[in-house]
Design an enzyme around this catalytic site. Structure first.
Site, PDB file in Angstrom:
ATOM      1  N   GLU A   1       0.642  -1.187  -0.037  1.00 16.39           N
ATOM      2  CA  GLU A   1       0.026   0.130   0.128  1.00 16.39           C
ATOM      3  C   GLU A   1       0.730   1.163   0.033  1.00 16.39           C
ATOM      4  OE1 GLU A   1      -2.856  -0.077  -0.686  1.00 16.39           O
ATOM      5  OE2 GLU A   1      -3.299  -2.544  -0.275  1.00 16.39           O
TER       6      GLU A   1
ATOM      7  N   HIS B   1       1.960   1.925  -3.380  1.00 20.92           N
ATOM      8  CA  HIS B   1       1.056   2.849  -4.113  1.00 20.92           C
ATOM      9  C   HIS B   1       0.989   4.348  -3.866  1.00 20.92           C
ATOM     10  CE1 HIS B   1      -0.845  -0.462  -6.224  1.00 20.92           C
ATOM     11  NE2 HIS B   1      -1.495  -0.842  -5.138  1.00 20.92           N
TER      12      HIS B   1
HETATM   13 ZN   LIG Z   1      -2.281  -2.814  -4.928  1.00 23.15          ZN
END
Ligand SMILES: [Zn+2]
Ligand SMILES: [Zn+2]
Lengths: 453, 188
Positions: B133, B136
């Site tokens: 995460e 990202h």
């Molecule tokens: Zn992802």
């Protein structure tokens, strides 16, 4: 093999903006090319200007619903892959959509794993279909039939059986000595079946070591064992939608037999080191040069598996039982090798042809092919002569020269009896005589199981 | 030039050991400092009674609203099950190239799948998904390399399949993004 994701164009059609956006983002992040439309009307407008590989269509939309839209898309793009999106309440309509040619359906809210799986499947299938169509354009239709050469009643029967069984999804067992062309028959069945646009995957079970056959067949997950650095699809998965040809099936271990039986019954596999079941759908063609019935009797081949694979069997006769096909085959191979070696060899002399027809060809068509290849290679004239043929083919003549017909007959019968292990029915069939005649000849020549040949 | 910062924000009753572990191991892979920060997040605002799950985008919005430090990324860690409207569940959600991400540890526990607890496996999964995460937020999209932590995982088997490291190309992008973040002007 897989179409690169950035070459896959997906159109998402949904009247709910939140679905369009989040689904669009999800696929974009995954690397696909994504476009969205809010209605059937907008979809048709977009279709007028661009084309898409994959349509994700909401089934319930005001105005034109998913089913109607699907029909309109089909008119414009007949081979489009359409996936229907539905809420739990309307799954039945989605099933209706599939009957009308939708590729699959997914239920809202989407299970991420399933969503990814459905899309990947659709993309892979599209890719395979495209590839097979290209391949097929290059191949002459039914070319494989033409490679099975012969005019003998025995080979005509084989061709007839191929035609008979190809269109069904029946499991086929191909039997015959090595070199008779079992793989060719398997390919001909596949090429003439409804699965012909999908792959045929060939596994030679006899050539695989016991340690690797499991991961060959089932694939494995990364880290499943030392050296498994990447996840790998097995042959069962690769054959999905197509045909799996298991050559030398008599050679697989009892453990692999159990595994295979389970796959055939459940149509599901687990990769080695994996615990997610993967559905597979393939047509099985198996082949063997072994006496499977004997293996069953000895407990080396499972009876249940034997019955599972022996649904429709095709027996390819050995070359010595269809000697009339030898000239056709020899001429065929001659043309093939003369062309590939670029040699002006145009024929086979009468003497050489006679030798070819007399010889017993224990290695069958493959051995004949090898002999002709060698002959073309060493031939110095325009015609193949006896001296161009391998020594053993010549020796077969020499041993017959100077012998009476009775001597040759005695030798031949003795040899067949030995080869069949004195199975009188089998030997009689091979010799083309009835069992009483064979019995009389055995008495006449005083043959015994250990008689010299 | 300072070091880029990652703030770990517990949401709900998250096992403190998980947060301590993440604060310890994330700097091994990312050249960042990592702190645990308490920041009030209104869980109930994200609750969807029909689905009995929490809308991750709403939690993300709250984290962004409470964010002050432009040289920091914030990772919310929660023990509740997350969803976005189109999906049955998500392990987490992140602002691509943004400042915040949220991670649910709910489905990373073996016990969710009816299996005996496995703390080592559970912590490893938390680490992988936290890195994913955060990746990202540094602008990384999903990576086709099976070993790369940025490989898409939509099931627990996929989480276990990948490693806890970035592949060479994802790693390069992350390091550049972190260097830019570290040189960002500090909040006064
Ligand atoms: Zn992802
Ligand atoms: Zn990567």
């Amino acid at each position: 093999m897989t179409l690169p994701k950035d070459k896959v164009r997906i159109l998402i059609v949904d009247d709910e903006a939140v679905v369009r956006e989040s689904l669009g983002n999800w696929f974009r992040e995954e690397g696909y090319l994504v476009d969205v439309a809010g209605s059937g009307k907008e979809t048709l407008q977009k279709l007028a200007e661009s084309s898409y590989d994959l349509f994700l269509i909401d089934i319930k939309m005001p105005g034109m619903d998913g089913l109607q839209l699907q029909r309109r898309i089909r008119e414009i793009a007949p081979d489009a892959t359409i996936i229907i999106m539905t809420a739990y309440a309307s799954v039945e309509t989605a099933v209706e959509a599939m009957k009308q040619g939708a590729y699959d359906y997914i239920v809202k809210p989407f299970d991420p794993d399933q969503l990814e799986h459905v899309i990947r499947n659709a993309v892979e299938r599209k890719q395979l279909v495209a590839e097979n169509i290209r391949l097929r354009e290059r191949l002459q239709e039914m070319e494989l039939f033409h490679e099975i050469i012969g005019q003998s009643p025995a080979i005509r029967r084989v061709l007839e059986q191929i035609r008979l069984v190809a269109m069904s999804d029946t499991t086929v067992l191909i039997r015959g000595e090595s070199g008779t062309g079992k793989e060719l028959v398997a390919r001909a069945i596949h090429a003439n079946s409804p699965r012909r646009y999908m792959p045929i995957v060939i596994v030679n079970c006899g050539a695989l070591a016991e340690g690797v056959i499991e991961s060959e067949l089932f694939g494995h997950e990364k880290g499943a064992f030392t050296g498994a650095h990447y996840r790998r699809k097995g042959k069962f998965e690769l054959a999905d939608g197509g045909t799996l040809f298991l050559d030398e099936i008599g050679d697989i271990s009892l453990k692999t037999q159990v595994d295979l039986l389970r796959v055939l019954e459940e149509k599901k596999i687990f990769r080695v080191g994996g615990n997610t079941p993967i559905s597979v759908d393939f047509r099985l063609i198996a082949a063997t040069n072994k006496d499977l019935e004997a293996l069953v009797a000895e407990g080396k081949f499972r009876e249940d598996l034997y019955y599972r694979i022996n649904v429709f069997s095709i027996t390819i006769p050995p070359l010595r039982e269809r000697r009339e096909d030898i000239p056709l085959l020899a001429e065929h191979f001659l043309k093939k090798f003369a062309r590939s070696m670029n040699k002006p060899v145009h024929g086979i002399s009468t003497a050489a042809m006679a030798l070819l027809q007399q010889y017993d060809w224990p290695g069958n068509v493959r051995e004949l092919q090898n002999a002709i290849e060698r002959a073309v290679l060493v031939c110095r004239g325009r015609e193949i002569q006896p001296e161009d043929l391998p020594l053993y083919v010549n020796e077969a003549r020499e041993s017959a020269v100077g012998k009476t017909l009775a001597e040759v007959e005695r030798q031949h019968i003795a040899r067949i009896l030995q080869e069949t292990g004195w199975n009188i029915s089998q030997a009689a069939r091979l010799l083309g005589i009835d069992r009483v005649t064979l019995y009389n000849k055995i008495r006449k020549y005083q043959l015994k199981p250990d008689s010299p040949r | 030039m300072g070091r880029a910062l990652i703030e770990l924000v517990p949401i709900g009753n998250v096992d403190a050991e998980v947060l301590d572990f993440l604060a310890l191991v994330l700097p091994e892979t990312l050249p960042v400092s990592c702190h645990i920060r308490n920041h009030p997040v209104e869980l109930e605002a994200a609750y969807h009674p029909l689905r009995q799950q929490y809308h991750s985008t709403e939690l993300l919005a709250q984290l962004i609203r409470g964010h002050r430090n432009p040289a920091a990324k914030v990772l919310g860690v929660t023990d509740v099950d997350l969803f976005i409207p189109i999906l049955t569940f998500v392990f987490g959600e992140a602002q691509l190239g943004g400042t915040a991400a949220v991670l649910s540890i709910y489905r990373l526990d073996q016990r969710f799948y009816g299996l005996p607890e496995d703390r080592r496996l559970f912590f490893e999964r938390c680490e992988k998904e936290a890195l994913h995460e955060l990746g990202h937020t540094f602008g990384l999209v999903h990576c086709s390399d099976f070993e790369c932590v940025m490989h898409f995982s939509n099931s627990i088997e996929h989480v276990d399949l990948k490693s806890n490291a970035f592949c060479a190309s994802c790693g390069r992008i992350v390091r550049e993004a972190i260097a830019r973040l570290a040189s960002a002007p500090k909040a006064s």
